[in-house]
Design a protein around this motif. Sequence first.
Motif, PDB file in Angstrom:
ATOM      1  N   VAL A 111      41.686  40.876  34.460  1.00 54.59           N
ATOM      2  CA  VAL A 111      42.550  39.713  34.664  1.00 54.59           C
ATOM      3  C   VAL A 111      42.610  38.823  33.428  1.00 54.59           C
ATOM      4  O   VAL A 111      41.740  38.877  32.556  1.00 54.59           O
ATOM      5  CB  VAL A 111      42.061  38.868  35.866  1.00 54.59           C
ATOM      6  N   ALA A 112      43.664  37.998  33.392  1.00 57.50           N
ATOM      7  CA  ALA A 112      43.761  36.885  32.447  1.00 57.50           C
ATOM      8  C   ALA A 112      43.757  35.610  33.271  1.00 57.50           C
ATOM      9  O   ALA A 112      44.306  35.569  34.372  1.00 57.50           O
ATOM     10  CB  ALA A 112      45.043  36.986  31.626  1.00 57.50           C
ATOM     11  N   LEU A 113      43.137  34.579  32.760  1.00 54.91           N
ATOM     12  CA  LEU A 113      42.947  33.342  33.512  1.00 54.91           C
ATOM     13  C   LEU A 113      43.862  32.247  32.983  1.00 54.91           C
ATOM     14  O   LEU A 113      43.863  31.937  31.789  1.00 54.91           O
ATOM     15  CB  LEU A 113      41.486  32.897  33.413  1.00 54.91           C
ATOM     16  N   ARG A 114      44.657  31.649  33.909  1.00 55.07           N
ATOM     17  CA  ARG A 114      45.562  30.544  33.563  1.00 55.07           C
ATOM     18  C   ARG A 114      44.832  29.237  33.868  1.00 55.07           C
ATOM     19  O   ARG A 114      44.653  28.851  35.003  1.00 55.07           O
ATOM     20  CB  ARG A 114      46.813  30.607  34.453  1.00 55.07           C
ATOM     21  N   ASP A 115      44.390  28.553  32.815  1.00 56.41           N
ATOM     22  CA  ASP A 115      43.596  27.341  33.012  1.00 56.41           C
ATOM     23  C   ASP A 115      44.457  26.178  33.495  1.00 56.41           C
ATOM     24  O   ASP A 115      45.631  26.051  33.146  1.00 56.41           O
ATOM     25  CB  ASP A 115      42.883  26.951  31.713  1.00 56.41           C
ATOM     26  N   GLY A 146      30.795  36.507  38.299  1.00 57.93           N
ATOM     27  CA  GLY A 146      29.964  36.847  39.456  1.00 57.93           C
ATOM     28  C   GLY A 146      30.598  37.889  40.358  1.00 57.93           C
ATOM     29  O   GLY A 146      29.925  38.540  41.151  1.00 57.93           O
ATOM     30  N   MET A 147      31.927  38.050  40.232  1.00 57.72           N
ATOM     31  CA  MET A 147      32.632  39.078  41.000  1.00 57.72           C
ATOM     32  C   MET A 147      32.775  40.380  40.200  1.00 57.72           C
ATOM     33  O   MET A 147      33.416  41.325  40.653  1.00 57.72           O
ATOM     34  CB  MET A 147      34.020  38.575  41.408  1.00 57.72           C
ATOM     35  N   GLY A 148      32.211  40.402  38.999  1.00 62.59           N
ATOM     36  CA  GLY A 148      32.297  41.597  38.167  1.00 62.59           C
ATOM     37  C   GLY A 148      33.674  41.846  37.603  1.00 62.59           C
ATOM     38  O   GLY A 148      34.000  42.963  37.183  1.00 62.59           O
ATOM     39  N   VAL A 149      34.510  40.812  37.582  1.00 60.14           N
ATOM     40  CA  VAL A 149      35.883  40.958  37.099  1.00 60.14           C
ATOM     41  C   VAL A 149      35.904  40.937  35.576  1.00 60.14           C
ATOM     42  O   VAL A 149      35.237  40.115  34.944  1.00 60.14           O
ATOM     43  CB  VAL A 149      36.758  39.807  37.653  1.00 60.14           C
ATOM     44  N   GLU A 150      36.663  41.839  34.987  1.00 60.37           N
ATOM     45  CA  GLU A 150      36.813  41.849  33.527  1.00 60.37           C
ATOM     46  C   GLU A 150      37.840  40.798  33.134  1.00 60.37           C
ATOM     47  O   GLU A 150      38.991  40.840  33.587  1.00 60.37           O
ATOM     48  CB  GLU A 150      37.255  43.221  33.043  1.00 60.37           C
ATOM     49  N   LEU A 190      43.641  34.336  28.105  1.00 57.83           N
ATOM     50  CA  LEU A 190      45.042  34.026  27.856  1.00 57.83           C
ATOM     51  C   LEU A 190      45.131  33.128  26.626  1.00 57.83           C
ATOM     52  O   LEU A 190      44.322  32.211  26.459  1.00 57.83           O
ATOM     53  CB  LEU A 190      45.609  33.294  29.080  1.00 57.83           C
ATOM     54  N   PHE A 191      46.084  33.394  25.757  1.00 51.55           N
ATOM     55  CA  PHE A 191      46.276  32.594  24.536  1.00 51.55           C
ATOM     56  C   PHE A 191      44.990  32.507  23.697  1.00 51.55           C
ATOM     57  O   PHE A 191      44.724  31.494  23.049  1.00 51.55           O
ATOM     58  CB  PHE A 191      46.772  31.191  24.867  1.00 51.55           C
ATOM     59  N   ASP A 192      44.162  33.558  23.780  1.00 53.01           N
ATOM     60  CA  ASP A 192      42.900  33.595  23.025  1.00 53.01           C
ATOM     61  C   ASP A 192      42.022  32.388  23.322  1.00 53.01           C
ATOM     62  O   ASP A 192      41.296  31.886  22.457  1.00 53.01           O
ATOM     63  CB  ASP A 192      43.180  33.676  21.518  1.00 53.01           C
ATOM     64  N   THR A 249      46.337  42.381  30.463  1.00 52.86           N
ATOM     65  CA  THR A 249      45.707  42.695  31.742  1.00 52.86           C
ATOM     66  C   THR A 249      46.738  43.115  32.771  1.00 52.86           C
ATOM     67  O   THR A 249      47.934  43.164  32.494  1.00 52.86           O
ATOM     68  CB  THR A 249      44.955  41.457  32.293  1.00 52.86           C
ATOM     69  N   ASP A 250      46.237  43.378  33.994  1.00 49.81           N
ATOM     70  CA  ASP A 250      47.153  43.738  35.074  1.00 49.81           C
ATOM     71  C   ASP A 250      47.323  42.615  36.094  1.00 49.81           C
ATOM     72  O   ASP A 250      48.011  42.793  37.097  1.00 49.81           O
ATOM     73  CB  ASP A 250      46.694  45.026  35.782  1.00 49.81           C
ATOM     74  N   MET A 251      46.689  41.463  35.870  1.00 49.60           N
ATOM     75  CA  MET A 251      46.801  40.370  36.829  1.00 49.60           C
ATOM     76  C   MET A 251      46.560  39.029  36.145  1.00 49.60           C
ATOM     77  O   MET A 251      45.723  38.918  35.247  1.00 49.60           O
ATOM     78  CB  MET A 251      45.786  40.531  37.977  1.00 49.60           C
ATOM     79  N   LEU A 252      47.300  38.024  36.597  1.00 51.59           N
ATOM     80  CA  LEU A 252      47.102  36.647  36.148  1.00 51.59           C
ATOM     81  C   LEU A 252      46.402  35.892  37.266  1.00 51.59           C
ATOM     82  O   LEU A 252      46.832  35.940  38.424  1.00 51.59           O
ATOM     83  CB  LEU A 252      48.461  36.011  35.838  1.00 51.59           C
ATOM     84  N   VAL A 253      45.309  35.207  36.932  1.00 49.67           N
ATOM     85  CA  VAL A 253      44.550  34.439  37.923  1.00 49.67           C
ATOM     86  C   VAL A 253      44.663  32.960  37.598  1.00 49.67           C
ATOM     87  O   VAL A 253      44.576  32.550  36.445  1.00 49.67           O
ATOM     88  CB  VAL A 253      43.060  34.869  37.945  1.00 49.67           C
TER      89      VAL A 253
END
Length: 364
Positions: free
Chosen positions: A257-261, A278-282, A286-288, A323-327
């Motif tokens: 995933v990529a994380l949108r702050d 903690g969920m083992g998510v890679e 986003l935007f380095d 990634t394959d998902m935006l969080v």
Amino acid sequence: MHKFQIEISSCIDCKKCWDVCPVNMVTEDNRFTPQGKIDVLGKVILGEELTKDEFDNIYLSTRCGACDDVCPVNIPITEIIQYERELLAKQGREPQKTTAISRNIIERNSPGSMDPSTRFDWVSEDLEIAESSDIAYMAGCWVAHSQPQIAQSTIKLLNHAGIKPMIMKEEKCCGLFLIDNGHLEEAAEHAKKYVDYIESLGAKKVIASCPGCYLILKNEYAKLYREPEFEVEYTLPLFKQLIDEGKLNPKKLDYKVALRDACPVRDMKDMPRSILSGMGVELNELFDGKQVCCGGPAGLKPNFPEISADIAMMSVEDYKDRTDMLVSYCPFCMHHIGGVCGSQDVKLEMKDISELLAESVLDK
């Protein structure tokens, strides 16, 4: 000497604010920089005519705070923008859409004039909600009317941890839009009514899913009215606390995933990363790792939809490259980005962190 004149005159023309402004990133020729926004304050105070670009620039801001964060001489740029908008509103010069949205909040308790009878359509039979409790849950406008899965995931997680909150049957918009646009007298009256109502319920704590709601109830209501007699807690640190206490036990999820702050709580950036870890998510940044607003808040979306959409698409294009998902952990980011992708027929894979955590903890 006018208000903020000393602060504005301290600008050293370093142009750092230019580089971090999302509006400047998607428009040409540096027409709409944060520096340019504050340079016209003197004209606004005097009621002088503004050029179209000067006027538009004042409203081409989400007040995300990125410019404030990088200013080496600590000019309160977003405060000055708010003050300019306050003056323009009093002068009868603000955009008609800004006036209309402000009226919607005051009269119908939501920015989009949503039907108040549908605010709790997200409540389902599998959620344990108390009739009365010391703990109240505030979904917020965008969760209630646009992202119901966030409220449902959140309540399920709270229930799993032994928390059974009540909902506030007269839940209102927090009034962030009023504050962003300088409608401070109306915001103060709105804050008074809402604080008094929440306290009448006997709530000692309000849990908010929206970082904007959290920030306004926790910090701004004390300035507009008085310090509330209840605590305000954002779901993100609460989730982290419940994980640390062993009340929520995440299992591994095989996601990249990529994380949108979220701009209102950019000081909490480590927390969602810890929860995802903690969920083992890679996680790919986003935007380095730089903070870039979604482009929706404070009236940018309704007043300048094309520029707002261009900013939203920066997040979409960047996550798809990595990634394959935006969080997300901001419901308005999800509402805005989802709406832009829908209007442009662009495929979007985006979830709130509460959804991923519910999937991880509850195996659903």
